[in-house]
Design a protein around this motif. Structure first.
Motif, PDB file in Angstrom:
ATOM      1  N   CYS A  21       1.289  -2.391  15.044  1.00 47.86           N
ATOM      2  CA  CYS A  21       2.593  -2.917  14.502  1.00 47.86           C
ATOM      3  C   CYS A  21       3.487  -1.696  14.215  1.00 47.86           C
ATOM      4  O   CYS A  21       3.207  -0.929  13.497  1.00 47.86           O
ATOM      5  CB  CYS A  21       2.269  -3.508  13.116  1.00 47.86           C
ATOM      6  N   THR A  22       4.573  -1.714  14.966  1.00 44.73           N
ATOM      7  CA  THR A  22       5.614  -0.790  14.764  1.00 44.73           C
ATOM      8  C   THR A  22       6.627  -0.886  14.008  1.00 44.73           C
ATOM      9  O   THR A  22       7.429  -1.857  14.337  1.00 44.73           O
ATOM     10  CB  THR A  22       5.873  -0.159  16.118  1.00 44.73           C
ATOM     11  N   ALA A  23       7.202   0.075  13.085  1.00 49.97           N
ATOM     12  CA  ALA A  23       8.077  -0.211  12.267  1.00 49.97           C
ATOM     13  C   ALA A  23       9.092   0.644  12.339  1.00 49.97           C
ATOM     14  O   ALA A  23       9.285   1.761  13.012  1.00 49.97           O
ATOM     15  CB  ALA A  23       7.611   0.140  10.668  1.00 49.97           C
ATOM     16  N   GLN A  30       6.365   4.208   3.125  1.00 48.29           N
ATOM     17  CA  GLN A  30       6.284   3.705   1.885  1.00 48.29           C
ATOM     18  C   GLN A  30       5.872   2.267   1.845  1.00 48.29           C
ATOM     19  O   GLN A  30       6.039   1.839   0.653  1.00 48.29           O
ATOM     20  CB  GLN A  30       7.645   3.860   1.138  1.00 48.29           C
ATOM     21  N   HIS A  31       5.592   1.711   2.836  1.00 46.21           N
ATOM     22  CA  HIS A  31       4.928   0.179   2.648  1.00 46.21           C
ATOM     23  C   HIS A  31       3.727  -0.015   2.977  1.00 46.21           C
ATOM     24  O   HIS A  31       3.317   0.703   3.787  1.00 46.21           O
ATOM     25  CB  HIS A  31       6.079  -0.646   3.579  1.00 46.21           C
ATOM     26  N   THR A  53      -0.478   5.074   1.881  1.00 47.78           N
ATOM     27  CA  THR A  53      -1.175   6.283   2.140  1.00 47.78           C
ATOM     28  C   THR A  53      -2.294   6.181   3.289  1.00 47.78           C
ATOM     29  O   THR A  53      -2.651   7.184   3.703  1.00 47.78           O
ATOM     30  CB  THR A  53      -1.801   6.868   0.920  1.00 47.78           C
ATOM     31  N   GLY A  54      -2.677   4.791   3.701  1.00 51.21           N
ATOM     32  CA  GLY A  54      -4.029   4.725   4.441  1.00 51.21           C
ATOM     33  C   GLY A  54      -5.098   4.788   3.505  1.00 51.21           C
ATOM     34  O   GLY A  54      -6.126   4.375   4.323  1.00 51.21           O
ATOM     35  N   LEU A  55      -5.152   4.992   2.333  1.00 51.06           N
ATOM     36  CA  LEU A  55      -6.297   5.247   1.578  1.00 51.06           C
ATOM     37  C   LEU A  55      -6.991   4.005   1.046  1.00 51.06           C
ATOM     38  O   LEU A  55      -8.071   3.905   0.842  1.00 51.06           O
ATOM     39  CB  LEU A  55      -6.091   6.037   0.608  1.00 51.06           C
ATOM     40  N   ASN A  73       1.216   7.456  10.270  1.00 49.61           N
ATOM     41  CA  ASN A  73       2.607   7.212   9.601  1.00 49.61           C
ATOM     42  C   ASN A  73       3.596   7.842  10.513  1.00 49.61           C
ATOM     43  O   ASN A  73       4.709   7.835  10.645  1.00 49.61           O
ATOM     44  CB  ASN A  73       2.657   7.647   8.210  1.00 49.61           C
ATOM     45  N   ALA A  74       2.993   9.053  11.127  1.00 45.99           N
ATOM     46  CA  ALA A  74       3.492   9.956  12.182  1.00 45.99           C
ATOM     47  C   ALA A  74       4.376   9.252  13.332  1.00 45.99           C
ATOM     48  O   ALA A  74       5.457   9.278  13.859  1.00 45.99           O
ATOM     49  CB  ALA A  74       2.837  11.052  12.624  1.00 45.99           C
TER      50      ALA A  74
END
Length: 122
Positions: A21-23, A30-31, A53-55, A73-74
């Motif tokens: 899923c590419t944004a 932030q989502h 954060t992925g956490l 996120n990169a």
């Protein structure tokens, strides 16, 4: 935020697929990003979600550890690694975005991708 889901296709039972899923648009990082699926004859349902954060991650109980959600996120991309696929996993998979974490129903999310079709043969 605009979302583009990809990676669907045909797999055999017991096989694997990885959805992406590419944004773009507003700050993706932030989502919270979630995956839902629409199964023929059964409607839609929550699959998994990951915090910005992925956490933080959470999954639908029926998955029993078969799927893993992650994000980079990169690359503005969230992944859904699906293993141990079953014919009942067949459906169209959608990714969705929202600034809140912990949402598990369709209409709580602010943005949606167009979906990608997964077909699992027995």
């Amino acid at each position: 935020v605009q979302l583009q889901a990809s990676g669907g296709g045909l797999a055999q039972a017991g096989g694997s697929l990885r959805l992406s899923c590419t944004a773009s648009g507003q700050t993706h990082a932030q989502h919270t990003i979630a995956w839902f699926r629409q199964v023929p004859g059964k409607g839609g349902g929550f699959v998994a979600a990951i915090s910005w954060t992925g956490l933080g991650t959470y999954y639908a109980d029926f998955l029993k550890g078969r799927f893993t959600i992650s994000r980079d996120n990169a690359k503005n991309t969230v992944y859904l690694q699906m293993t141990g696929l079953k014919p009942e996993d067949t459906g169209r998979y959608y990714c969705a975005a929202d600034r809140e974490f912990g949402l598990i129903t369709w209409d709580e999310y602010d943005a949606w991708g167009q979906g990608t079709l997964v077909t699992v043969s027995s």
